[in-house]
Write a protein that holds these residues in place. Structure first.
Motif, PDB file in Angstrom:
ATOM      1  N   CYS A  78       9.998  28.857  88.456  1.00  0.00           N
ATOM      2  CA  CYS A  78      11.305  28.421  88.958  1.00  0.00           C
ATOM      3  C   CYS A  78      11.590  28.948  90.356  1.00  0.00           C
ATOM      4  O   CYS A  78      11.951  28.194  91.267  1.00  0.00           O
ATOM      5  CB  CYS A  78      12.416  28.866  88.004  1.00  0.00           C
ATOM      6  SG  CYS A  78      12.402  28.024  86.402  1.00  0.00           S
ATOM      7  N   GLY A  79      11.420  30.253  90.537  1.00  0.00           N
ATOM      8  CA  GLY A  79      11.698  30.839  91.828  1.00  0.00           C
ATOM      9  C   GLY A  79      10.829  30.264  92.925  1.00  0.00           C
ATOM     10  O   GLY A  79      11.305  29.981  94.037  1.00  0.00           O
TER      11      GLY A  79
ATOM     12  N   GLN B 246      16.236  21.948  73.360  1.00  0.00           N
ATOM     13  CA  GLN B 246      16.018  22.065  74.797  1.00  0.00           C
ATOM     14  C   GLN B 246      14.731  22.822  75.088  1.00  0.00           C
ATOM     15  O   GLN B 246      14.243  23.586  74.244  1.00  0.00           O
ATOM     16  CB  GLN B 246      17.203  22.782  75.467  1.00  0.00           C
ATOM     17  CG  GLN B 246      18.530  22.073  75.297  1.00  0.00           C
ATOM     18  CD  GLN B 246      19.665  22.761  76.040  1.00  0.00           C
ATOM     19  OE1 GLN B 246      19.448  23.485  77.003  1.00  0.00           O
ATOM     20  NE2 GLN B 246      20.891  22.518  75.584  1.00  0.00           N
ATOM     21  N   LEU B 247      14.190  22.594  76.274  1.00  0.00           N
ATOM     22  CA  LEU B 247      13.020  23.302  76.759  1.00  0.00           C
ATOM     23  C   LEU B 247      13.432  24.170  77.938  1.00  0.00           C
ATOM     24  O   LEU B 247      14.185  23.733  78.811  1.00  0.00           O
ATOM     25  CB  LEU B 247      11.933  22.314  77.208  1.00  0.00           C
ATOM     26  CG  LEU B 247      11.441  21.310  76.175  1.00  0.00           C
ATOM     27  CD1 LEU B 247      10.446  20.355  76.821  1.00  0.00           C
ATOM     28  CD2 LEU B 247      10.798  22.025  74.989  1.00  0.00           C
ATOM     29  N   ALA B 248      12.938  25.399  77.972  1.00  0.00           N
ATOM     30  CA  ALA B 248      13.209  26.311  79.083  1.00  0.00           C
ATOM     31  C   ALA B 248      12.043  26.249  80.065  1.00  0.00           C
ATOM     32  O   ALA B 248      10.875  26.322  79.661  1.00  0.00           O
ATOM     33  CB  ALA B 248      13.377  27.741  78.568  1.00  0.00           C
ATOM     34  N   MET B 249      12.337  26.122  81.345  1.00  0.00           N
ATOM     35  CA  MET B 249      11.268  26.074  82.326  1.00  0.00           C
ATOM     36  C   MET B 249      10.691  27.470  82.531  1.00  0.00           C
ATOM     37  O   MET B 249      11.402  28.481  82.396  1.00  0.00           O
ATOM     38  CB  MET B 249      11.782  25.501  83.645  1.00  0.00           C
ATOM     39  CG  MET B 249      12.400  24.116  83.511  1.00  0.00           C
ATOM     40  SD  MET B 249      11.376  22.957  82.555  1.00  0.00           S
ATOM     41  CE  MET B 249       9.932  22.813  83.613  1.00  0.00           C
TER      42      MET B 249
ATOM     43  N   ALA C 187       8.035  29.160  72.234  1.00  0.00           N
ATOM     44  CA  ALA C 187       7.710  27.791  71.825  1.00  0.00           C
ATOM     45  C   ALA C 187       8.495  26.769  72.640  1.00  0.00           C
ATOM     46  O   ALA C 187       8.028  25.644  72.853  1.00  0.00           O
ATOM     47  CB  ALA C 187       8.007  27.615  70.335  1.00  0.00           C
ATOM     48  N   GLN C 188       9.669  27.145  73.106  1.00  0.00           N
ATOM     49  CA  GLN C 188      10.511  26.240  73.880  1.00  0.00           C
ATOM     50  C   GLN C 188      10.121  26.175  75.355  1.00  0.00           C
ATOM     51  O   GLN C 188      10.685  25.371  76.104  1.00  0.00           O
ATOM     52  CB  GLN C 188      11.981  26.671  73.777  1.00  0.00           C
ATOM     53  CG  GLN C 188      12.609  26.441  72.417  1.00  0.00           C
ATOM     54  CD  GLN C 188      14.038  26.950  72.364  1.00  0.00           C
ATOM     55  OE1 GLN C 188      14.281  28.156  72.355  1.00  0.00           O
ATOM     56  NE2 GLN C 188      14.992  26.028  72.354  1.00  0.00           N
ATOM     57  N   THR C 189       9.189  26.997  75.766  1.00  0.00           N
ATOM     58  CA  THR C 189       8.796  27.066  77.171  1.00  0.00           C
ATOM     59  C   THR C 189       7.452  26.375  77.380  1.00  0.00           C
ATOM     60  O   THR C 189       6.429  26.843  76.867  1.00  0.00           O
ATOM     61  CB  THR C 189       8.699  28.529  77.636  1.00  0.00           C
ATOM     62  OG1 THR C 189       9.938  29.194  77.387  1.00  0.00           O
ATOM     63  CG2 THR C 189       8.378  28.591  79.125  1.00  0.00           C
ATOM     64  N   PRO C 190       7.405  25.274  78.119  1.00  0.00           N
ATOM     65  CA  PRO C 190       6.127  24.595  78.367  1.00  0.00           C
ATOM     66  C   PRO C 190       5.155  25.505  79.111  1.00  0.00           C
ATOM     67  O   PRO C 190       5.556  26.334  79.937  1.00  0.00           O
ATOM     68  CB  PRO C 190       6.527  23.397  79.233  1.00  0.00           C
ATOM     69  CG  PRO C 190       7.985  23.190  78.961  1.00  0.00           C
ATOM     70  CD  PRO C 190       8.540  24.565  78.717  1.00  0.00           C
TER      71      PRO C 190
ATOM     72  N   ARG D  78      23.557  27.608  83.970  1.00  0.00           N
ATOM     73  CA  ARG D  78      22.476  27.301  83.031  1.00  0.00           C
ATOM     74  C   ARG D  78      21.130  27.616  83.654  1.00  0.00           C
ATOM     75  O   ARG D  78      20.858  27.287  84.806  1.00  0.00           O
ATOM     76  CB  ARG D  78      22.483  25.820  82.629  1.00  0.00           C
ATOM     77  CG  ARG D  78      23.507  25.408  81.592  1.00  0.00           C
ATOM     78  CD  ARG D  78      23.411  26.168  80.254  1.00  0.00           C
ATOM     79  NE  ARG D  78      22.077  26.383  79.756  1.00  0.00           N
ATOM     80  CZ  ARG D  78      21.367  25.482  79.062  1.00  0.00           C
ATOM     81  NH1 ARG D  78      21.879  24.298  78.808  1.00  0.00           N
ATOM     82  NH2 ARG D  78      20.152  25.782  78.625  1.00  0.00           N
ATOM     83  N   PHE D  79      20.273  28.235  82.857  1.00  0.00           N
ATOM     84  CA  PHE D  79      18.887  28.434  83.264  1.00  0.00           C
ATOM     85  C   PHE D  79      18.208  27.065  83.307  1.00  0.00           C
ATOM     86  O   PHE D  79      18.544  26.173  82.517  1.00  0.00           O
ATOM     87  CB  PHE D  79      18.190  29.353  82.254  1.00  0.00           C
ATOM     88  CG  PHE D  79      16.778  29.693  82.616  1.00  0.00           C
ATOM     89  CD1 PHE D  79      16.509  30.693  83.536  1.00  0.00           C
ATOM     90  CD2 PHE D  79      15.714  29.000  82.049  1.00  0.00           C
ATOM     91  CE1 PHE D  79      15.195  30.997  83.885  1.00  0.00           C
ATOM     92  CE2 PHE D  79      14.406  29.301  82.389  1.00  0.00           C
ATOM     93  CZ  PHE D  79      14.147  30.299  83.314  1.00  0.00           C
ATOM     94  N   PRO D  80      17.259  26.826  84.209  1.00  0.00           N
ATOM     95  CA  PRO D  80      16.595  25.518  84.304  1.00  0.00           C
ATOM     96  C   PRO D  80      16.009  25.062  82.970  1.00  0.00           C
ATOM     97  O   PRO D  80      15.310  25.823  82.291  1.00  0.00           O
ATOM     98  CB  PRO D  80      15.501  25.764  85.351  1.00  0.00           C
ATOM     99  CG  PRO D  80      16.049  26.871  86.199  1.00  0.00           C
ATOM    100  CD  PRO D  80      16.796  27.763  85.253  1.00  0.00           C
ATOM    101  N   HIS D  81      16.269  23.821  82.616  1.00  0.00           N
ATOM    102  CA  HIS D  81      15.914  23.351  81.280  1.00  0.00           C
ATOM    103  C   HIS D  81      15.767  21.831  81.234  1.00  0.00           C
ATOM    104  O   HIS D  81      16.119  21.125  82.173  1.00  0.00           O
ATOM    105  CB  HIS D  81      16.990  23.771  80.279  1.00  0.00           C
ATOM    106  CG  HIS D  81      18.336  23.190  80.598  1.00  0.00           C
ATOM    107  ND1 HIS D  81      19.157  23.693  81.595  1.00  0.00           N
ATOM    108  CD2 HIS D  81      19.019  22.131  80.080  1.00  0.00           C
ATOM    109  CE1 HIS D  81      20.262  22.986  81.667  1.00  0.00           C
ATOM    110  NE2 HIS D  81      20.211  22.016  80.766  1.00  0.00           N
TER     111      HIS D  81
END
Length: 286
Positions: free
Chosen positions: A225-226, A217-220, A263-266, A191-194
């Motif tokens: 992330c890296g 869900q929200l995607a970081m 929209a899901q990415t803060p 899973r991608f960070p969320h």
């Protein structure tokens, strides 16, 4: 309520009467001021995963009076670790929505005394709930339950039965905003960070997962992330997991439109040294 055992959370102190009791107290304070009779149907009653948003209706967009736009968030799965009363962990019903203290801004401490707090890079996240069908009007009085994994990709209650951190309920103010203090979530393989969330039409309705009107869900942000994981420390195990879990291959986010994913990415700013802060607008077709 969760029962105390070596495989589950402690039941709490004798005065822990749960969120239903808290409502009576909170109702006399500011957080419930202005709550009206907000009607909402219980859209989903089955536990576990929700069906995905109908892609034929993708990119439902609202326009505010100032020319700004808001996007309806797609429905996503709650996943296997919601602790909202819809499933069990270690043989016990997993439900933090009936826990005293779940209504809080700081998600890092555990809900139970004597349990650990979550370590990681601090993150101040402001969530804004808006009505896409009403010119992006704020949804004051709505409640949101937010949860996510720790810096090592583990979920409290399930992976960590003796912890109850990184879970909180907040109530939107008159401008539709609610803020949480948490950590930048880690990454687990596949899973991608969320982050996960459920929206309820009021705090009173947030005592039962069947009353949720949106699960998503929200995607970081990929750019952060890296940098967070490569710094190591408590995020050491997330380095390899993140390398093996790119956003383009994520089973949840990959089929969303570009507008939905944006929209899901803060939007975050800050640094590793000082922590991050930011906001995300969650659009509902209320």
């Amino acid at each position: 309520m969760l029962q105390k055992s070596k495989h589950s959370l402690a039941a709490g102190h004798a005065h822990d009467l749960g969120l239903v009791h808290d409502l009576a107290m909170i109702g006399r304070r500011r957080v419930l001021a202005g709550l009206g009779a907000i009607g909402a149907a219980a859209l989903l009653s089955a536990c576990g995963d929700e069906p995905f948003f109908d892609r034929a209706e993708a990119d439902v967009i609202g326009s505010g009076a100032d020319g700004s736009q808001c996007v309806a968030h797609p429905r996503e799965t709650a996943g296997p670790y919601p602790a909202d009363g819809s499933n069990r962990a270690h043989g016990t019903l997993a439900n933090v929505l009936d826990k005293s203290g779940i209504v809080r801004a700081d998600m890092r401490p555990s809900l139970e005394a004597g349990q650990p707090a979550a370590a990681g890079v601090p993150l101040e996240l402001t969530v804004e709930l808006v009505n896409v069908k009403d010119a992006c009007a704020p949804l004051g009085g709505y409640a949101i339950y937010l949860w996510h994994c720790d810096a090592e990709g583990r979920y409290s209650i399930y992976d960590l039965p003796e912890a109850s951190f990184l879970r909180a309920v907040g109530v939107a103010d008159g401008s539709g905003k609610v803020s949480f203090t948490t950590i930048f979530p880690g990454c687990y393989r596949g899973r991608f960070p969320h982050m996960h969330f459920e929206v309820y039409p009021s705090l009173e309705k947030a005592t039962d997962y069947k009353n949720r009107i949106l699960t998503s869900q929200l995607a970081m942000p990929e750019a952060l992330c890296g940098a967070v994981y490569d710094a190591g420390g408590v995020y050491q195990t997330s380095i390899a997991n993140y390398a093996a879990s790119p956003l383009a291959e994520d089973g949840i986010f990959a089929n969303n439109t570009r507008r939905q994913l944006a929209a899901q990415t803060p939007v975050l700013e800050g640094s590793m040294a000082d922590g991050f802060r930011g906001r995300v607008v969650i659009g509902l077709r209320a």
